[in-house]
Design a protein around this motif. Sequence first.
Motif, mmCIF file in Angstrom:
data_model
loop_
_atom_site.group_PDB
_atom_site.id
_atom_site.type_symbol
_atom_site.label_atom_id
_atom_site.label_comp_id
_atom_site.label_asym_id
_atom_site.label_seq_id
_atom_site.Cartn_x
_atom_site.Cartn_y
_atom_site.Cartn_z
ATOM 1 N N ARG A 1 0.733 -1.323 0.090
ATOM 2 C CA ARG A 1 -0.159 0.125 -0.060
ATOM 3 C C ARG A 1 1.066 1.186 0.000
ATOM 4 N N ARG A 2 0.380 2.224 -0.793
ATOM 5 C CA ARG A 2 1.219 3.504 -0.643
ATOM 6 C C ARG A 2 0.494 4.600 0.153
ATOM 7 N N GLY A 3 0.976 5.331 0.761
ATOM 8 C CA GLY A 3 0.516 6.599 1.654
ATOM 9 C C GLY A 3 -0.097 5.894 3.146
ATOM 10 N N PRO A 4 -0.451 6.915 3.609
ATOM 11 C CA PRO A 4 -1.128 6.692 4.848
ATOM 12 C C PRO A 4 -2.388 6.010 4.864
ATOM 13 N N PRO A 5 -2.865 5.364 6.041
ATOM 14 C CA PRO A 5 -3.994 4.560 5.966
ATOM 15 C C PRO A 5 -5.150 5.434 5.415
ATOM 16 N N LYS A 6 -6.219 4.799 4.962
ATOM 17 C CA LYS A 6 -7.284 5.351 4.383
ATOM 18 C C LYS A 6 -8.565 5.295 5.354
ATOM 19 N N HIS A 7 -8.532 4.287 6.180
ATOM 20 C CA HIS A 7 -9.961 3.759 6.981
ATOM 21 C C HIS A 7 -9.396 3.995 8.526
ATOM 22 N N LEU A 8 -10.242 4.201 9.308
ATOM 23 C CA LEU A 8 -10.245 4.292 10.737
ATOM 24 C C LEU A 8 -11.334 3.468 11.441
ATOM 25 N N LYS A 9 -11.016 2.522 12.461
ATOM 26 C CA LYS A 9 -11.930 1.755 12.879
ATOM 27 C C LYS A 9 -12.609 2.649 14.135
#
Length: 250
Positions: free
Chosen positions: A3-11
Amino acid sequence: MGRRGPPKHLKRFASPAFWPIPKKAYTFTVRPVPGPHPIDESIPLLIIVRDILKYAETASEAKKIIKRGEIFVDGRVRREEKFPVGIMDVISIPATEENYRVLPDPIKGLRLHPINKEEATFKLCRIENKTTVKGGNIQLNLHDGRNILIKVTNPTKPEEDVYDTLDTLKIGIPNQEIQAHIKFKEDNQAIIVKGKNRGLYGKIKSIEGPIQREYKTVLLEDYNGNLIRASVEYVFVIGEDKPLISIPTW
């Protein structure tokens, strides 16, 4: 391929505790985009519109309100529902003539404090550090990601450089014009923005510790006469004889 870049999801379980959202109702929540405030010191604009101001019942409805340009942050339209809103930011809703300032809260972490139209024309920013740039001019780097350039006439003797780190600037929004400069010193008014005493405010009695900023502490006296000790990193100056902004009473 990774994966590239920061995480796109947040639980939801991993979201900051002060976000006013049910942790078990759904799995995911909106993740703030990179911006002026870190994730653990901010609230996404969508959550403010839906869960705090109650202008919408669903994320879809909140997105429509934001995309229409009905929400202003620091005098500018923000159409990104993931935009992070943090300490001292000013939220304005022209349609309802409501204005709020984001302040630290002892219980909730962050809260939206209602303010009048006049107070919504400025915000307070703390100087985190400063650098010398081309031409000998001084660049002030503020707590919300802003940079203000101070023009210097004589770089060898910069008389315009009267600013120190941890001082506070009162700036107009959105033009960023400096309206006042409050020194970080004893007898000035301050509020604690982090730690277990977050949201408490009063007069600075003393500043103690070595030269290194990370080891200094501040002794604050609140309006009930109680003494509070906190790291200088947690203290935000808000006025001299009295606060420049309205403060909620706890």
